[in-house]
Design a protein around this motif. Structure first.
Motif, PDB file in Angstrom:
ATOM      1  N   GLY A  97     -22.146 -24.173 -28.812  1.00 60.22           N
ATOM      2  CA  GLY A  97     -20.876 -24.557 -28.181  1.00 60.22           C
ATOM      3  C   GLY A  97     -19.786 -23.519 -28.413  1.00 60.22           C
ATOM      4  N   PRO A  98     -18.611 -23.763 -27.865  1.00 58.19           N
ATOM      5  CA  PRO A  98     -17.496 -22.817 -28.021  1.00 58.19           C
ATOM      6  C   PRO A  98     -17.141 -22.641 -29.495  1.00 58.19           C
ATOM      7  CG  PRO A  98     -16.964 -24.493 -26.390  1.00 58.19           C
ATOM      8  CD  PRO A  98     -18.209 -24.944 -27.088  1.00 58.19           C
ATOM      9  N   ASP A 102     -12.275 -19.552 -30.505  1.00 62.07           N
ATOM     10  CA  ASP A 102     -11.934 -19.550 -29.083  1.00 62.07           C
ATOM     11  C   ASP A 102     -11.148 -20.803 -28.699  1.00 62.07           C
ATOM     12  OD1 ASP A 102     -13.143 -17.133 -28.734  1.00 62.07           O
ATOM     13  OD2 ASP A 102     -15.061 -17.986 -28.068  1.00 62.07           O
ATOM     14  N   ILE A 103     -11.557 -21.935 -29.303  1.00 59.67           N
ATOM     15  CA  ILE A 103     -10.838 -23.181 -29.016  1.00 59.67           C
ATOM     16  C   ILE A 103      -9.390 -23.072 -29.505  1.00 59.67           C
ATOM     17  CG2 ILE A 103     -10.684 -25.659 -29.524  1.00 59.67           C
ATOM     18  CD1 ILE A 103     -13.762 -25.643 -29.818  1.00 59.67           C
ATOM     19  N   ARG A 104      -9.217 -22.555 -30.730  1.00 60.25           N
ATOM     20  CA  ARG A 104      -7.863 -22.409 -31.284  1.00 60.25           C
ATOM     21  C   ARG A 104      -7.018 -21.445 -30.454  1.00 60.25           C
ATOM     22  NH1 ARG A 104      -4.713 -25.538 -33.886  1.00 60.25           N
ATOM     23  NH2 ARG A 104      -3.324 -24.830 -32.243  1.00 60.25           N
ATOM     24  N   GLU A 133      -7.418 -32.425 -24.985  1.00 61.35           N
ATOM     25  CA  GLU A 133      -8.882 -32.351 -24.963  1.00 61.35           C
ATOM     26  C   GLU A 133      -9.398 -31.250 -25.882  1.00 61.35           C
ATOM     27  OE1 GLU A 133     -12.694 -33.303 -24.276  1.00 61.35           O
ATOM     28  OE2 GLU A 133     -10.940 -34.437 -23.586  1.00 61.35           O
ATOM     29  N   LEU A 134      -8.695 -30.087 -25.845  1.00 62.52           N
ATOM     30  CA  LEU A 134      -9.104 -28.975 -26.702  1.00 62.52           C
ATOM     31  C   LEU A 134      -8.887 -29.300 -28.179  1.00 62.52           C
ATOM     32  CD1 LEU A 134      -7.768 -25.951 -24.622  1.00 62.52           C
ATOM     33  CD2 LEU A 134     -10.164 -26.414 -25.178  1.00 62.52           C
ATOM     34  N   ALA A 140     -13.436 -31.893 -33.720  1.00 63.31           N
ATOM     35  CA  ALA A 140     -14.878 -32.146 -33.815  1.00 63.31           C
ATOM     36  C   ALA A 140     -15.611 -30.941 -34.381  1.00 63.31           C
ATOM     37  CB  ALA A 140     -15.438 -32.499 -32.440  1.00 63.31           C
ATOM     38  N   LYS A 141     -15.230 -29.752 -33.872  1.00 58.83           N
ATOM     39  CA  LYS A 141     -15.869 -28.527 -34.340  1.00 58.83           C
ATOM     40  C   LYS A 141     -15.540 -28.291 -35.813  1.00 58.83           C
ATOM     41  CE  LYS A 141     -17.834 -26.121 -32.073  1.00 58.83           C
ATOM     42  NZ  LYS A 141     -19.282 -26.005 -31.808  1.00 58.83           N
ATOM     43  N   LYS A 142     -14.286 -28.597 -36.180  1.00 64.22           N
ATOM     44  CA  LYS A 142     -13.849 -28.421 -37.562  1.00 64.22           C
ATOM     45  C   LYS A 142     -14.670 -29.324 -38.485  1.00 64.22           C
ATOM     46  CE  LYS A 142      -9.724 -28.693 -40.477  1.00 64.22           C
ATOM     47  NZ  LYS A 142      -8.277 -29.050 -40.533  1.00 64.22           N
TER      48      LYS A 142
END
Length: 286
Positions: A97-98, A102-104, A133-134, A140-142
Motif C-alpha cells: 500500500g501507499p 507519501d500519505i503524510r 480519508e487520508l 491505519a498505516k501508523k
C-alpha cells in the motif's frame, strides 16, 4: 489734432485699466492653481513615501518567508530521510500500500492548499473529505507500523520532526500573509499617488494657460502705457510750440508799435513816458 490726441489718450487709459484688471484677475487664478498644484504634488510625494514604506515592510516579510522556508525544508528533509528508512523496513516486511511518508506528504499538500487558496464551498468540502480519508489511512498505516518496535520508534521520531516542520510552516504562512497585505497596500497607495499626480498635472496645465494669458494682458497694458507716454510727449511739444508762437506774435506786434512811435518821433512828435518804455521793450532804443 490736439483734441484727437487727447481723445486717443483717454481711450488708451480706459483700455490700459481693462488690461490691468484682466491681468490681475488671471494672475489671481494662476496663483490659486499653483497652490492647488503644489498641494497635490505634496500629497503625491507623501503617498509615494507611504507606498515605499509598505514596499519595505513587504520585502522584510518576504525575506522572513525565505528564511523560514529554508528551515522548514531542512526539517522536512530530515523527516523524509526517516520515512525513507520506514519504507525500506516496510518493503523488507512486505507491508504493501501507499507509504506513510507519501500519505503524510499528500495530507500536508492538501492542508496547505486549504489554508492558502480561495475555494468555493463545494471545492473546500471535497478537499476536507480527501484530507479526512487520508488521515484515516495515515492512522491505519501508523497502527500497522507501530506493531514493529523499530518502525514505531522511527515513526515517533518522524512525527516529532514533522510537527516541527508544521510549526515553521505556520510561521512562514503568517509572514507570507503579512507580505501579501503590505503588497496590496503598496499597490493601492501607488495607484492613489498616480491619480493625484494626474490631477496635479492637470492643475499645472491650467496654471500655465492662465499665466500665459496674464502675461499677454500685461504686454497689452505695457504697450498702452507706452503709447500714452508717447502721446503726452507729443502734447507737450504742441503746447510748447503754441506758447512760443504766441510770444513771437507778441514781439512782432510790439516791434510794429515801436516803429510807429519811432516814426512819430522822427517827424518831430513828442514822446510820452509810455512811448519811451515801448521803444525800450522793442529793442529799438538802446
Amino acid at each position: 489734432m490736439f483734441k484727437e490726441l487727447n481723445d486717443k489718450k483717454t481711450e488708451l487709459k480706459k483700455q490700459s485699466e481693462e488690461y490691468k484688471a484682466k491681468r490681475n484677475e488671471l494672475n489671481a487664478e494662476a496663483s490659486t492653481l499653483a497652490a492647488k498644484r503644489n498641494e497635490l504634488n505634496k500629497k503625491t510625494k507623501d503617498l509615494i513615501n507611504e507606498a515605499q514604506d509598505f514596499k519595505k515592510l513587504r520585502d522584510e516579510n518576504n525575506e522572513k518567508v525565505k528564511e523560514y522556508k529554508v528551515i522548514r525544508d531542512d526539517v522536512n528533509a530530515k523527516a523524509n530521510d526517516i520515512f525513507a528508512k520506514i519504507d525500506q523496513i516496510r518493503n523488507e516486511n512486505n507491508m504493501g500500500g501507499p507509504s506513510i511518508k507519501d500519505i503524510r506528504k499528500e495530507i500536508d499538500r492538501l492542508e496547505f492548499a486549504q489554508q492558502t487558496e480561495v475555494l468555493t464551498t463545494s471545492k473546500e468540502r471535497e478537499l476536507v473529505n480527501k484530507i479526512t480519508e487520508l488521515q484515516k489511512q495515515y492512522v491505519a498505516k501508523k497502527g500497522q507500523l507501530e506493531g514493529n518496535q523499530e518502525l514505531k520508534q522511527l515513526l515517533t521520531e518522524a512525527q516529532e520532526i514533522r510537527d516541527q516542520a508544521s510549526e515553521h510552516h505556520k510561521v512562514l504562512s503568517e509572514f507570507a500573509q503579512k507580505a501579501q497585505e503590505y503588497h496590496d497596500k503598496m499597490i493601492t497607495t501607488f495607484k492613489e499617488a498616480d491619480k493625484i499626480r494626474a490631477e496635479s498635472d492637470a492643475a499645472h496645465k491650467d496654471f500655465v494657460k492662465f499665466q500665459e494669458s496674464a502675461d499677454e494682458q500685461h504686454k497689452l497694458f505695457i504697450a498702452a502705457q507706452k503709447e500714452i507716454r508717447d502721446i503726452d510727449k507729443e502734447l507737450r511739444k504742441m503746447k510748447k510750440g503754441d506758447v512760443d508762437g504766441k510770444k513771437e506774435a507778441a514781439k512782432a506786434d510790439a516791434r510794429k508799435d515801436a516803429e510807429d512811435i519811432f516814426d512819430k518821433f522822427k517827424s518831430g512828435g513828442k514822446l510820452t513816458t509810455e512811448n519811451l518804455m515801448a521803444l525800450q521793450r522793442s529793442g529799438l532804443l538802446k
